[in-house]
Write an enzyme that holds these catalytic residues in place. Structure first.
Site, PDB file in Angstrom:
ATOM      1  N   ASP A 132       0.853  -1.195   0.000  1.00  0.00           N
ATOM      2  CA  ASP A 132       0.000   0.000   0.000  1.00  0.00           C
ATOM      3  C   ASP A 132       0.885   1.239   0.000  1.00  0.00           C
ATOM      4  O   ASP A 132       2.020   1.200   0.490  1.00  0.00           O
ATOM      5  CB  ASP A 132      -0.873   0.032   1.266  1.00  0.00           C
ATOM      6  CG  ASP A 132      -2.077  -0.894   1.167  1.00  0.00           C
ATOM      7  OD1 ASP A 132      -2.316  -1.470   0.096  1.00  0.00           O
ATOM      8  OD2 ASP A 132      -2.781  -1.039   2.188  1.00  0.00           O
ATOM      9  N   ARG A 182      -0.936  -0.811  -8.825  1.00  0.00           N
ATOM     10  CA  ARG A 182      -2.291  -0.353  -8.493  1.00  0.00           C
ATOM     11  C   ARG A 182      -2.317   1.168  -8.605  1.00  0.00           C
ATOM     12  O   ARG A 182      -1.493   1.852  -8.017  1.00  0.00           O
ATOM     13  CB  ARG A 182      -2.653  -0.751  -7.055  1.00  0.00           C
ATOM     14  CG  ARG A 182      -3.992  -0.176  -6.593  1.00  0.00           C
ATOM     15  CD  ARG A 182      -4.193  -0.306  -5.083  1.00  0.00           C
ATOM     16  NE  ARG A 182      -4.138  -1.666  -4.632  1.00  0.00           N
ATOM     17  CZ  ARG A 182      -3.891  -2.009  -3.363  1.00  0.00           C
ATOM     18  NH1 ARG A 182      -3.662  -1.085  -2.442  1.00  0.00           N
ATOM     19  NH2 ARG A 182      -3.869  -3.268  -3.002  1.00  0.00           N
TER      20      ARG A 182
END
Ligand SMILES: Cc1cc2nc3c(=O)[nH]c(=O)nc-3n(C[C@H](O)[C@H](O)[C@H](O)COP(=O)(O)OP(=O)(O)OC[C@H]3O[C@@H](n4cnc5c(N)ncnc54)[C@H](O)[C@@H]3O)c2cc1C
Length: 306
Positions: A132, A182
Protein backbone atom coordinates in the site's frame (compact mmCIF):
# COMPACT_ATOMS: atom_id res chain seq x y z
CA UNK A 1 -12.56 21.63 11.88
CA UNK A 2 -14.45 18.41 11.05
CA UNK A 3 -11.11 16.64 10.63
CA UNK A 4 -9.97 17.71 14.14
CA UNK A 5 -13.24 16.48 15.68
CA UNK A 6 -12.94 13.09 13.95
CA UNK A 7 -9.25 12.80 14.89
CA UNK A 8 -10.05 13.62 18.53
CA UNK A 9 -12.81 10.97 18.43
CA UNK A 10 -10.40 8.43 16.95
CA UNK A 11 -8.14 8.83 20.02
CA UNK A 12 -10.88 8.72 22.64
CA UNK A 13 -11.52 5.33 24.20
CA UNK A 14 -14.86 6.65 25.53
CA UNK A 15 -16.03 7.55 22.03
CA UNK A 16 -14.66 4.23 20.79
CA UNK A 17 -16.78 2.34 23.37
CA UNK A 18 -19.82 4.40 22.42
CA UNK A 19 -19.30 3.89 18.70
CA UNK A 20 -18.37 0.22 19.04
CA UNK A 21 -21.55 -0.66 20.92
CA UNK A 22 -24.04 1.41 18.91
CA UNK A 23 -26.31 -0.80 16.78
CA UNK A 24 -25.77 1.41 13.71
CA UNK A 25 -22.00 0.92 13.99
CA UNK A 26 -22.23 -2.84 13.73
CA UNK A 27 -23.90 -2.47 10.34
CA UNK A 28 -21.30 0.05 9.16
CA UNK A 29 -18.38 -2.07 10.34
CA UNK A 30 -19.81 -5.29 8.95
CA UNK A 31 -20.31 -3.59 5.64
CA UNK A 32 -16.70 -2.38 5.29
CA UNK A 33 -14.57 -4.74 7.40
CA UNK A 34 -14.55 -8.56 7.23
CA UNK A 35 -14.42 -8.89 11.04
CA UNK A 36 -11.94 -8.87 13.90
CA UNK A 37 -10.49 -12.38 13.54
CA UNK A 38 -8.48 -14.23 10.90
CA UNK A 39 -11.38 -16.70 10.62
CA UNK A 40 -13.72 -13.83 9.72
CA UNK A 41 -11.29 -12.80 6.98
CA UNK A 42 -11.14 -16.35 5.61
CA UNK A 43 -14.94 -16.65 5.63
CA UNK A 44 -15.40 -13.33 3.80
CA UNK A 45 -12.64 -14.25 1.32
CA UNK A 46 -14.37 -17.56 0.56
CA UNK A 47 -17.67 -15.77 -0.13
CA UNK A 48 -16.02 -13.24 -2.44
CA UNK A 49 -14.03 -15.89 -4.31
CA UNK A 50 -17.20 -18.00 -4.72
CA UNK A 51 -18.76 -14.91 -6.32
CA UNK A 52 -15.96 -14.78 -8.88
CA UNK A 53 -13.94 -11.97 -7.25
CA UNK A 54 -10.24 -11.90 -6.50
CA UNK A 55 -9.28 -10.53 -3.07
CA UNK A 56 -6.47 -8.61 -1.42
CA UNK A 57 -6.47 -8.82 2.39
CA UNK A 58 -5.30 -6.03 4.67
CA UNK A 59 -4.61 -6.78 8.33
CA UNK A 60 -5.64 -3.65 10.21
CA UNK A 61 -3.11 -2.53 12.78
CA UNK A 62 -2.97 0.48 15.03
CA UNK A 63 0.02 2.84 14.63
CA UNK A 64 3.14 0.68 14.90
CA UNK A 65 5.70 2.27 17.21
CA UNK A 66 7.75 -0.68 18.48
CA UNK A 67 9.59 -3.60 16.82
CA UNK A 68 7.36 -6.03 18.76
CA UNK A 69 4.23 -4.54 17.20
CA UNK A 70 5.83 -4.65 13.74
CA UNK A 71 6.85 -8.29 14.19
CA UNK A 72 3.38 -9.24 15.46
CA UNK A 73 1.83 -7.82 12.28
CA UNK A 74 4.38 -9.71 10.15
CA UNK A 75 3.52 -12.93 12.02
CA UNK A 76 -0.21 -12.41 11.43
CA UNK A 77 0.46 -12.10 7.68
CA UNK A 78 2.57 -15.28 7.73
CA UNK A 79 -0.25 -17.12 9.52
CA UNK A 80 -2.88 -15.70 7.18
CA UNK A 81 -0.96 -16.74 4.05
CA UNK A 82 -0.61 -20.32 5.34
CA UNK A 83 -4.32 -20.48 6.11
CA UNK A 84 -5.29 -19.01 2.72
CA UNK A 85 -3.16 -21.58 0.91
CA UNK A 86 -4.48 -24.41 3.14
CA UNK A 87 -8.04 -23.36 2.31
CA UNK A 88 -7.29 -23.35 -1.43
CA UNK A 89 -7.91 -19.58 -1.61
CA UNK A 90 -4.63 -18.72 -3.30
CA UNK A 91 -3.81 -17.43 -5.86
CA UNK A 92 -7.25 -15.71 -5.97
CA UNK A 93 -6.45 -14.05 -2.65
CA UNK A 94 -3.28 -12.03 -2.11
CA UNK A 95 -2.28 -9.61 0.67
CA UNK A 96 -1.85 -5.83 0.90
CA UNK A 97 0.73 -4.58 3.35
CA UNK A 98 1.39 -1.15 4.84
CA UNK A 99 5.11 -0.68 5.44
CA UNK A 100 4.33 1.68 8.35
CA UNK A 101 2.67 -1.28 10.10
CA UNK A 102 5.93 -3.21 9.64
CA UNK A 103 8.10 -0.51 11.24
CA UNK A 104 8.91 1.89 8.37
CA UNK A 105 8.41 5.03 10.49
CA UNK A 106 11.17 4.15 12.97
CA UNK A 107 13.31 1.46 11.28
CA UNK A 108 13.28 1.13 7.48
CA UNK A 109 15.50 -1.94 7.54
CA UNK A 110 13.08 -3.71 9.89
CA UNK A 111 10.16 -2.85 7.60
CA UNK A 112 12.10 -4.26 4.63
CA UNK A 113 13.05 -7.45 6.51
CA UNK A 114 9.43 -7.97 7.57
CA UNK A 115 8.13 -7.31 4.06
CA UNK A 116 10.68 -9.79 2.71
CA UNK A 117 9.48 -12.47 5.12
CA UNK A 118 5.88 -11.85 4.02
CA UNK A 119 6.88 -11.97 0.33
CA UNK A 120 8.66 -15.29 0.87
CA UNK A 121 5.55 -16.67 2.60
CA UNK A 122 3.40 -15.37 -0.26
CA UNK A 123 5.66 -17.16 -2.79
CA UNK A 124 5.27 -20.36 -0.80
CA UNK A 125 1.50 -19.88 -0.70
CA UNK A 126 1.46 -19.31 -4.47
CA UNK A 127 0.30 -15.71 -4.31
CA UNK A 128 1.48 -12.09 -4.25
CA UNK A 129 1.96 -9.05 -2.02
CA UNK A 130 1.05 -5.44 -2.81
CA UNK A 131 2.66 -2.59 -0.85
CA UNK A 132 0.00 0.00 0.00
CA UNK A 133 1.11 3.60 -0.47
CA UNK A 134 0.79 6.02 2.44
CA UNK A 135 1.43 9.78 2.72
CA UNK A 136 3.92 11.48 0.38
CA UNK A 137 6.74 11.57 2.96
CA UNK A 138 6.97 7.77 2.58
CA UNK A 139 6.77 7.51 -1.23
CA UNK A 140 10.53 7.37 -1.92
CA UNK A 141 11.20 4.94 0.91
CA UNK A 142 8.31 2.68 -0.20
CA UNK A 143 9.46 2.67 -3.85
CA UNK A 144 13.04 1.91 -2.72
CA UNK A 145 11.84 -1.05 -0.65
CA UNK A 146 9.66 -2.17 -3.58
CA UNK A 147 12.67 -2.16 -5.92
CA UNK A 148 14.69 -4.25 -3.45
CA UNK A 149 11.84 -6.71 -2.89
CA UNK A 150 11.27 -7.12 -6.62
CA UNK A 151 14.78 -8.49 -7.09
CA UNK A 152 13.73 -11.73 -5.36
CA UNK A 153 9.95 -11.34 -5.64
CA UNK A 154 9.29 -9.69 -9.03
CA UNK A 155 5.51 -9.87 -8.65
CA UNK A 156 5.43 -7.54 -5.64
CA UNK A 157 2.78 -4.92 -6.41
CA UNK A 158 3.21 -1.15 -6.13
CA UNK A 159 0.57 1.51 -5.50
CA UNK A 160 0.73 4.91 -7.19
CA UNK A 161 -1.54 7.83 -6.26
CA UNK A 162 -2.85 9.98 -9.12
CA UNK A 163 -3.10 13.07 -6.90
CA UNK A 164 0.69 13.30 -6.59
CA UNK A 165 2.36 15.46 -9.24
CA UNK A 166 5.24 12.97 -9.51
CA UNK A 167 3.02 9.99 -10.33
CA UNK A 168 2.97 10.23 -14.13
CA UNK A 169 6.73 9.89 -14.08
CA UNK A 170 6.54 7.00 -11.55
CA UNK A 171 4.03 5.28 -13.87
CA UNK A 172 6.48 5.53 -16.78
CA UNK A 173 9.18 4.09 -14.56
CA UNK A 174 7.03 1.17 -13.40
CA UNK A 175 5.11 0.30 -16.60
CA UNK A 176 7.53 -2.50 -17.45
CA UNK A 177 7.07 -6.21 -18.01
CA UNK A 178 5.85 -8.15 -14.97
CA UNK A 179 5.33 -4.97 -12.96
CA UNK A 180 2.05 -4.93 -11.01
CA UNK A 181 0.87 -1.37 -10.34
CA UNK A 182 -2.29 -0.35 -8.49
CA UNK A 183 -3.42 3.10 -9.56
CA UNK A 184 -5.65 4.95 -7.07
CA UNK A 185 -6.56 8.62 -6.58
CA UNK A 186 -4.89 8.84 -3.15
CA UNK A 187 -6.41 9.05 0.31
CA UNK A 188 -4.23 11.43 2.37
CA UNK A 189 -4.37 15.17 2.91
CA UNK A 190 -1.38 16.41 0.90
CA UNK A 191 0.02 19.92 0.36
CA UNK A 192 -0.32 21.74 -2.95
CA UNK A 193 3.45 21.62 -3.46
CA UNK A 194 3.27 17.86 -4.09
CA UNK A 195 -0.36 17.11 -4.95
CA UNK A 196 -3.17 18.30 -7.20
CA UNK A 197 -5.89 19.79 -5.04
CA UNK A 198 -9.03 19.78 -7.19
CA UNK A 199 -11.03 16.65 -8.03
CA UNK A 200 -10.88 17.62 -11.71
CA UNK A 201 -7.08 17.80 -11.72
CA UNK A 202 -6.82 14.49 -9.86
CA UNK A 203 -9.20 12.81 -12.31
CA UNK A 204 -7.26 14.17 -15.30
CA UNK A 205 -4.03 12.91 -13.78
CA UNK A 206 -5.67 9.51 -13.17
CA UNK A 207 -6.55 9.27 -16.88
CA UNK A 208 -3.03 10.24 -17.97
CA UNK A 209 -1.55 7.64 -15.60
CA UNK A 210 -4.08 5.00 -16.68
CA UNK A 211 -3.11 5.62 -20.32
CA UNK A 212 0.57 5.13 -19.49
CA UNK A 213 -0.06 1.91 -17.56
CA UNK A 214 -2.58 0.41 -20.01
CA UNK A 215 -0.34 1.15 -23.01
CA UNK A 216 2.76 -0.15 -21.20
CA UNK A 217 4.08 -3.65 -20.57
CA UNK A 218 3.11 -4.13 -16.92
CA UNK A 219 -0.01 -5.36 -15.15
CA UNK A 220 -2.27 -2.37 -14.29
CA UNK A 221 -4.63 -2.61 -11.31
CA UNK A 222 -7.23 0.15 -11.63
CA UNK A 223 -8.43 0.91 -8.08
CA UNK A 224 -11.40 3.26 -8.21
CA UNK A 225 -15.16 3.37 -7.69
CA UNK A 226 -15.51 6.28 -10.08
CA UNK A 227 -17.92 5.32 -12.92
CA UNK A 228 -16.23 7.64 -15.43
CA UNK A 229 -12.77 6.23 -14.74
CA UNK A 230 -14.07 2.66 -14.82
CA UNK A 231 -15.64 3.36 -18.22
CA UNK A 232 -12.32 4.79 -19.46
CA UNK A 233 -10.56 1.68 -18.10
CA UNK A 234 -12.97 -0.55 -20.03
CA UNK A 235 -12.40 1.52 -23.17
CA UNK A 236 -8.60 1.32 -22.91
CA UNK A 237 -8.80 -2.44 -22.23
CA UNK A 238 -10.57 -2.84 -25.57
CA UNK A 239 -8.21 -0.41 -27.33
CA UNK A 240 -5.03 -2.07 -26.04
CA UNK A 241 -6.54 -5.53 -26.29
CA UNK A 242 -6.04 -6.35 -22.62
CA UNK A 243 -7.97 -9.44 -21.52
CA UNK A 244 -8.82 -10.36 -17.89
CA UNK A 245 -5.36 -11.87 -17.35
CA UNK A 246 -3.58 -8.63 -18.32
CA UNK A 247 -5.16 -6.04 -15.99
CA UNK A 248 -7.73 -5.80 -13.22
CA UNK A 249 -10.18 -3.48 -11.52
CA UNK A 250 -10.02 -3.11 -7.74
CA UNK A 251 -12.57 -1.75 -5.25
CA UNK A 252 -12.97 -1.65 -1.49
CA UNK A 253 -15.05 -4.24 0.35
CA UNK A 254 -18.60 -2.97 0.78
CA UNK A 255 -18.32 -0.18 -1.79
CA UNK A 256 -20.34 -0.54 -5.00
CA UNK A 257 -20.74 -4.34 -4.68
CA UNK A 258 -23.23 -4.39 -7.56
CA UNK A 259 -20.72 -2.69 -9.85
CA UNK A 260 -18.08 -5.22 -8.78
CA UNK A 261 -20.51 -8.03 -9.72
CA UNK A 262 -21.37 -6.35 -13.03
CA UNK A 263 -17.70 -6.15 -14.02
CA UNK A 264 -17.18 -9.81 -13.07
CA UNK A 265 -20.22 -10.63 -15.23
CA UNK A 266 -18.61 -8.76 -18.14
CA UNK A 267 -15.59 -11.05 -17.81
CA UNK A 268 -13.17 -8.62 -16.13
CA UNK A 269 -10.88 -9.53 -13.25
CA UNK A 270 -12.09 -7.60 -10.19
CA UNK A 271 -10.24 -7.65 -6.87
CA UNK A 272 -11.90 -6.61 -3.61
CA UNK A 273 -9.70 -4.98 -0.97
CA UNK A 274 -10.76 -6.68 2.26
CA UNK A 275 -9.67 -5.19 5.61
CA UNK A 276 -9.94 -7.25 8.79
CA UNK A 277 -8.63 -7.10 12.33
CA UNK A 278 -9.30 -5.86 15.85
CA UNK A 279 -8.39 -2.30 14.95
CA UNK A 280 -11.32 -1.56 12.67
CA UNK A 281 -12.24 1.49 14.78
CA UNK A 282 -8.93 3.23 14.06
CA UNK A 283 -9.18 2.22 10.37
CA UNK A 284 -12.63 3.67 9.83
CA UNK A 285 -11.97 6.81 11.86
CA UNK A 286 -8.62 7.49 10.17
CA UNK A 287 -10.19 7.08 6.75
CA UNK A 288 -12.78 9.64 7.77
CA UNK A 289 -10.19 11.97 9.29
CA UNK A 290 -7.80 11.75 6.34
CA UNK A 291 -10.59 12.95 4.18
CA UNK A 292 -13.83 14.09 5.81
CA UNK A 293 -15.40 13.70 2.36
CA UNK A 294 -15.18 10.00 3.20
CA UNK A 295 -18.15 10.57 5.54
CA UNK A 296 -20.13 11.03 2.35
CA UNK A 297 -18.17 8.16 0.73
CA UNK A 298 -19.18 5.64 3.44
CA UNK A 299 -22.64 7.17 3.84
CA UNK A 300 -23.29 6.83 0.11
CA UNK A 301 -22.11 3.23 0.20
CA UNK A 302 -24.60 2.42 2.95
CA UNK A 303 -27.47 3.83 0.91
CA UNK A 304 -26.43 2.49 -2.48
CA UNK A 305 -24.97 -0.83 -3.55
CA UNK A 306 -24.51 0.31 -7.15
C1 LIG B 1 -8.53 -1.37 -3.90
C2 LIG B 1 -8.14 -0.03 -3.39
C3 LIG B 1 -6.91 0.13 -2.79
C4 LIG B 1 -6.50 1.39 -2.34
N1 LIG B 1 -5.25 1.55 -1.84
C5 LIG B 1 -4.83 2.79 -1.51
C6 LIG B 1 -3.48 3.04 -1.12
O1 LIG B 1 -2.65 2.13 -1.03
N2 LIG B 1 -3.12 4.32 -0.82
C7 LIG B 1 -4.01 5.37 -0.90
O2 LIG B 1 -3.64 6.52 -0.66
N3 LIG B 1 -5.31 5.15 -1.27
C8 LIG B 1 -5.73 3.91 -1.56
N4 LIG B 1 -7.04 3.72 -1.94
C9 LIG B 1 -8.03 4.81 -1.76
C10 LIG B 1 -8.11 5.73 -2.96
O3 LIG B 1 -6.92 6.47 -3.06
C11 LIG B 1 -9.31 6.70 -2.86
O4 LIG B 1 -9.19 7.48 -1.71
C12 LIG B 1 -10.66 6.02 -2.82
O5 LIG B 1 -10.71 4.88 -3.63
C13 LIG B 1 -11.73 6.99 -3.31
O6 LIG B 1 -11.50 7.38 -4.66
P1 LIG B 1 -12.35 6.84 -5.91
O7 LIG B 1 -11.42 6.67 -7.04
O8 LIG B 1 -13.04 5.60 -5.53
O9 LIG B 1 -13.34 7.99 -6.28
P2 LIG B 1 -14.08 9.18 -5.48
O10 LIG B 1 -13.46 10.45 -5.98
O11 LIG B 1 -14.18 8.93 -4.02
O12 LIG B 1 -15.53 9.05 -6.10
C14 LIG B 1 -15.76 9.31 -7.47
C15 LIG B 1 -17.13 8.83 -7.88
O13 LIG B 1 -17.24 7.40 -7.69
C16 LIG B 1 -18.56 7.07 -7.28
N5 LIG B 1 -18.53 6.55 -5.92
C17 LIG B 1 -17.52 6.67 -5.05
N6 LIG B 1 -17.83 6.07 -3.90
C18 LIG B 1 -19.05 5.57 -4.03
C19 LIG B 1 -19.91 4.85 -3.18
N7 LIG B 1 -19.53 4.56 -1.97
N8 LIG B 1 -21.11 4.46 -3.65
C20 LIG B 1 -21.50 4.78 -4.90
N9 LIG B 1 -20.71 5.49 -5.75
C21 LIG B 1 -19.52 5.87 -5.32
C22 LIG B 1 -19.35 8.38 -7.30
O14 LIG B 1 -19.93 8.52 -8.58
C23 LIG B 1 -18.27 9.41 -7.09
O15 LIG B 1 -18.63 10.69 -7.56
C24 LIG B 1 -7.42 2.49 -2.43
C25 LIG B 1 -8.65 2.31 -3.04
C26 LIG B 1 -9.01 1.09 -3.53
C27 LIG B 1 -10.35 0.96 -4.22
Amino acid sequence: MLRSVILAASRSSRVERLVATAPFTRDVVRRFVAGAKTDDALRATRELVDDGLAVTLDNLGEDTVTPDQANAIRDEYLRLLKLLAGAGLTPAAEVSVKLSALGQTFDEQLAYDNARAISAAADEAGTTVTLDMEDHTTTDSTLDILAKLRKDHPSTGAVLQAYLRRTESDCRELASAGSRVRLCKGAYKEPESVAYQSAREVDKSYVRCLNILMSGDGYPMLATHDPRLIAIGEDRARWFDRGPERFEFQMLYGIRPEEQARLVGEGYTVRTYLPYGEDWYGYLMRRLAERPANLAFFGRALISKK
